[in-house]
Design an enzyme around this catalytic site. Structure first.
Site, PDB file in Angstrom:
ATOM      1  N   GLU A  26       0.842  -1.202   0.000  1.00  0.00           N
ATOM      2  CA  GLU A  26       0.000   0.000   0.000  1.00  0.00           C
ATOM      3  C   GLU A  26       0.876   1.250   0.000  1.00  0.00           C
ATOM      4  OE1 GLU A  26      -3.317   0.024  -0.268  1.00  0.00           O
ATOM      5  OE2 GLU A  26      -3.310  -2.162  -0.295  1.00  0.00           O
ATOM      6  N   GLU A  67      -4.678   2.854   8.614  1.00  0.00           N
ATOM      7  CA  GLU A  67      -4.270   2.373   7.286  1.00  0.00           C
ATOM      8  C   GLU A  67      -4.074   0.855   7.297  1.00  0.00           C
ATOM      9  OE1 GLU A  67      -3.990   2.452   3.526  1.00  0.00           O
ATOM     10  OE2 GLU A  67      -4.036   4.422   4.461  1.00  0.00           O
ATOM     11  N   GLU A  74      -9.656  -4.635   3.147  1.00  0.00           N
ATOM     12  CA  GLU A  74      -9.539  -4.877   1.706  1.00  0.00           C
ATOM     13  C   GLU A  74      -9.141  -6.311   1.402  1.00  0.00           C
ATOM     14  OE1 GLU A  74      -6.766  -1.958   0.330  1.00  0.00           O
ATOM     15  OE2 GLU A  74      -8.236  -0.335   0.402  1.00  0.00           O
TER      16      GLU A  74
END
Length: 119
Positions: A26, A67, A74
């Site tokens: 990410e 995060e 996800e």
């Protein structure tokens, strides 16, 4: 006692593995790390109280945690199914919103501290 120490050690390893995974996959985590580095320097350069400094540094770390949680959401959503579903999109969007809201909260804290310094 030894088992407890080994459990703590194992949990630390798993946590670090998770953080490394998020860092490698990410790009936004890297951006937040750079922002945290900049703001951490600023927090130590400005004439802040220990409480103000701690609050601002903690806020930046909480953005990193958000995060990591967003990435976990996800991964689970993508693991369940790769087909497009409204619930999957909503779950991912909510995770993203959590990161954004956390970032805004830290921004508000910075504004309050800076206004307090100027005033």
């Amino acid at each position: 006692m030894w088992q407890q120490i080994m459990r703590v050690r194992q949990r630390a390893i798993w946590s670090w593995d998770g953080f490394v995974h998020v860092f490698r996959t990410e790009g936004s985590l890297s951006q937040w790390l750079v922002a945290n580095g900049f703001f951490a320097i600023l927090a130590f350069v400005l004439p802040l109280s220990a409480g103000e400094r701690g609050m601002l540094l903690m806020g930046g770390i909480l953005v990193l945690a958000a995060e990591c949680m967003n990435t976990a959401i996800e991964r689970v959503v993508d693991d369940v199914s790769t087909e497009q579903r409204d619930a999957a999109k909503q779950a991912k969007d909510c995770g993203s919103a959590a990161v954004a809201v956390t970032g805004v909260a830290v921004g508000v804290a910075w504004v309050c501290v800076i206004v307090g310094l100027i005033w």
